[in-house]
Scaffold this motif. Structure first.
Motif, PDB file in Angstrom:
ATOM      1  N   SER A   1      19.168 -13.624  66.950  1.00  0.00           N
ATOM      2  CA  SER A   1      18.709 -12.724  65.882  1.00  0.00           C
ATOM      3  C   SER A   1      17.192 -12.800  65.693  1.00  0.00           C
ATOM      4  O   SER A   1      16.624 -12.054  64.898  1.00  0.00           O
ATOM      5  CB  SER A   1      19.392 -13.094  64.565  1.00  0.00           C
ATOM      6  N   LEU A   2      16.534 -13.717  66.403  1.00  0.00           N
ATOM      7  CA  LEU A   2      15.104 -13.940  66.164  1.00  0.00           C
ATOM      8  C   LEU A   2      14.224 -12.935  66.901  1.00  0.00           C
ATOM      9  O   LEU A   2      14.350 -12.783  68.119  1.00  0.00           O
ATOM     10  CB  LEU A   2      14.712 -15.347  66.643  1.00  0.00           C
ATOM     11  N   ASP A   3      13.337 -12.276  66.166  1.00  0.00           N
ATOM     12  CA  ASP A   3      12.318 -11.503  66.873  1.00  0.00           C
ATOM     13  C   ASP A   3      11.120 -12.427  67.091  1.00  0.00           C
ATOM     14  O   ASP A   3      11.076 -13.547  66.573  1.00  0.00           O
ATOM     15  CB  ASP A   3      11.935 -10.219  66.118  1.00  0.00           C
ATOM     16  N   VAL A   4      10.162 -11.961  67.867  1.00  0.00           N
ATOM     17  CA  VAL A   4       9.069 -12.842  68.277  1.00  0.00           C
ATOM     18  C   VAL A   4       8.247 -13.321  67.082  1.00  0.00           C
ATOM     19  O   VAL A   4       7.750 -14.454  67.058  1.00  0.00           O
ATOM     20  CB  VAL A   4       8.184 -12.167  69.357  1.00  0.00           C
ATOM     21  N   LYS A   5       8.179 -12.474  66.053  1.00  0.00           N
ATOM     22  CA  LYS A   5       7.424 -12.836  64.853  1.00  0.00           C
ATOM     23  C   LYS A   5       8.072 -14.029  64.142  1.00  0.00           C
ATOM     24  O   LYS A   5       7.397 -14.994  63.771  1.00  0.00           O
ATOM     25  CB  LYS A   5       7.400 -11.621  63.911  1.00  0.00           C
ATOM     26  N   CYS A   6       9.390 -13.950  63.952  1.00  0.00           N
ATOM     27  CA  CYS A   6      10.130 -15.060  63.331  1.00  0.00           C
ATOM     28  C   CYS A   6       9.998 -16.322  64.169  1.00  0.00           C
ATOM     29  O   CYS A   6       9.825 -17.427  63.647  1.00  0.00           O
ATOM     30  CB  CYS A   6      11.618 -14.731  63.226  1.00  0.00           C
TER      31      CYS A   6
ATOM     32  N   ARG B   1       5.281 -22.521  63.713  1.00  0.00           N
ATOM     33  CA  ARG B   1       4.132 -22.965  62.910  1.00  0.00           C
ATOM     34  C   ARG B   1       4.570 -23.886  61.785  1.00  0.00           C
ATOM     35  O   ARG B   1       3.751 -24.590  61.203  1.00  0.00           O
ATOM     36  CB  ARG B   1       3.387 -21.750  62.347  1.00  0.00           C
ATOM     37  N   LYS B   2       5.863 -23.868  61.468  1.00  0.00           N
ATOM     38  CA  LYS B   2       6.349 -24.702  60.366  1.00  0.00           C
ATOM     39  C   LYS B   2       6.531 -26.163  60.741  1.00  0.00           C
ATOM     40  O   LYS B   2       6.660 -27.011  59.880  1.00  0.00           O
ATOM     41  CB  LYS B   2       7.687 -24.153  59.849  1.00  0.00           C
ATOM     42  N   ARG B   3       6.663 -26.461  62.030  1.00  0.00           N
ATOM     43  CA  ARG B   3       6.975 -27.828  62.445  1.00  0.00           C
ATOM     44  C   ARG B   3       6.096 -28.314  63.574  1.00  0.00           C
ATOM     45  O   ARG B   3       5.559 -27.534  64.338  1.00  0.00           O
ATOM     46  CB  ARG B   3       8.426 -27.908  62.928  1.00  0.00           C
ATOM     47  N   SER B   4       6.035 -29.627  63.690  1.00  0.00           N
ATOM     48  CA  SER B   4       5.380 -30.209  64.842  1.00  0.00           C
ATOM     49  C   SER B   4       6.451 -30.914  65.661  1.00  0.00           C
ATOM     50  O   SER B   4       7.628 -30.667  65.498  1.00  0.00           O
ATOM     51  CB  SER B   4       4.292 -31.173  64.377  1.00  0.00           C
ATOM     52  N   GLY B   5       6.031 -31.800  66.530  1.00  0.00           N
ATOM     53  CA  GLY B   5       7.010 -32.485  67.366  1.00  0.00           C
ATOM     54  C   GLY B   5       7.099 -31.838  68.737  1.00  0.00           C
ATOM     55  O   GLY B   5       6.362 -30.905  69.054  1.00  0.00           O
TER      56      GLY B   5
ATOM     57  N   ARG C   1      10.624 -14.607  74.777  1.00  0.00           N
ATOM     58  CA  ARG C   1      11.155 -13.627  75.725  1.00  0.00           C
ATOM     59  C   ARG C   1      12.132 -14.288  76.707  1.00  0.00           C
ATOM     60  O   ARG C   1      13.210 -13.758  76.983  1.00  0.00           O
ATOM     61  CB  ARG C   1       9.989 -12.976  76.493  1.00  0.00           C
ATOM     62  N   ALA C   2      11.747 -15.472  77.210  1.00  0.00           N
ATOM     63  CA  ALA C   2      12.605 -16.185  78.162  1.00  0.00           C
ATOM     64  C   ALA C   2      13.919 -16.617  77.505  1.00  0.00           C
ATOM     65  O   ALA C   2      14.989 -16.560  78.113  1.00  0.00           O
ATOM     66  CB  ALA C   2      11.882 -17.411  78.710  1.00  0.00           C
ATOM     67  N   THR C   3      13.819 -17.034  76.251  1.00  0.00           N
ATOM     68  CA  THR C   3      15.021 -17.473  75.535  1.00  0.00           C
ATOM     69  C   THR C   3      16.044 -16.338  75.431  1.00  0.00           C
ATOM     70  O   THR C   3      17.224 -16.508  75.725  1.00  0.00           O
ATOM     71  CB  THR C   3      14.635 -17.977  74.125  1.00  0.00           C
ATOM     72  N   MET C   4      15.563 -15.174  75.044  1.00  0.00           N
ATOM     73  CA  MET C   4      16.455 -14.009  74.925  1.00  0.00           C
ATOM     74  C   MET C   4      17.065 -13.657  76.279  1.00  0.00           C
ATOM     75  O   MET C   4      18.255 -13.384  76.402  1.00  0.00           O
ATOM     76  CB  MET C   4      15.680 -12.796  74.390  1.00  0.00           C
TER      77      MET C   4
END
Length: 261
Positions: free
Chosen positions: A138-143, A149-153, A201-204
């Motif tokens: 369900s994720l678009d590239v923006k999401c 950007r919310k996490r590191s690691g 893109r690769a994930t989709m």
DNA sequence: CTAGATGTTAAGGT
DNA sequence: CACCTTAACATCTA
């Protein structure tokens, strides 16, 4: 291998085989797989009911009962569904069995007892309670970039973290990293918008191809690393030897020549 | 015989 | 707090 493509295949299988017929009975061979319900309760929940649709969120499958309730299924590392008629073909390691009025049975099969079946009233509530992130498809590239950007690691742990996004496990996170030439230990922070766009893109593409192949490794595109995740195998891109390493407590497989930080 | 296998969760360490 | 690793679950296979 019950990651997103496998569970999506089970969903389609269930929809094509086990809808419309009413459930006559349930046999629970391993009560430990039931969560928040006992065998009697499960019988009361589904007996006389029909499954009328099935949804998936990440690695979870939800079947809707015609009285409005839901049954959630998780498949652990080894679970699958099998629809059959002849009792002689009842699969080994059947943990739970739904018997339909057309004489067919649906088996929840799982050698290692790591999956669970649970009743629920709302898929949205279940997803919230379990702290599952959005379904990967369900994720678009923006999401996708916003999540990054919310996490590191490290990127592999990030991709596999079900509360970030739901659906990728050890095998398919390796695959999307291989397809984008990114090393599993690469820091999420160090990936720019361009790299994240490629990774999205690769994930989709990987998930859609895998679903098309019904998650069968022998039917995956030739470019996939997936069938080569073992010692001595060769990278389908450069022919070099694949390598394993520990990442996020799991064995990651990669091509050290094609994948860099 | 032993080690490791596609997942999740809890516990402990840094 | 954020992240990392390990152990546990049960059973099969290399």
């Amino acid at each position: 291998m019950p990651e997103l493509p496998d569970v999506e295949s089970y969903r389609r299988y269930l929809e094509s085989k086990a809808l419309r017929h009413s459930v006559q009975g349930v046999e629970v061979e391993s009560p430990g797989v039931l969560e928040d319900i006992n065998p009697q309760g499960l019988g009361r929940l589904v007996k006389g009911r029909r499954f009328d649709s099935a949804q998936r969120h990440g690695k979870y499958l939800f079947t809707h009962l015609d009285d409005g309730k839901w049954l959630g299924m998780h498949f652990g590392m080894t679970g699958r569904l099998q629809y059959f008629k002849d009792e002689d073909t009842r699969p080994k390691h059947t943990r739970c069995l739904f018997k339909f009025d057309n004489g067919f049975d649906l088996a929840y099969v799982m050698p290692r007892k790591l999956g669970r079946i649970a009743p629920l009233n709302s898929v949205e509530d279940f997803v919230r309670e379990r702290k599952l992130g959005p379904d990967v498809l369900s994720l678009d590239v923006k999401c996708f970039r916003a999540l990054a950007r919310k996490r590191s690691g490290k990127v592999k742990a990030w991709l596999m973290n079900q509360s970030v996004m739901a659906g990728l496990g050890n095998v398919y996170s390796d695959e999307v990293l291989f397809q984008t030439g990114i090393h599993p230990d690469c820091q999420v922070k160090s990936l720019g918008d361009k790299r994240l766009g490629e990774l999205h893109r690769a994930t989709m593409k990987v998930l859609k191809s895998a679903i098309k192949a019904e998650a069968d490794p022998t039917r995956m595109p030739k470019s996939f690393l997936l069938p080569h995740r073992q010692a001595g195998e060769r990278c389908p891109r450069c022919g070099g030897e694949v390598q394993s390493m520990k990442a996020a407590g799991r064995t990651a497989w990669l091509c050290p020549r094609c994948q860099k930080c």
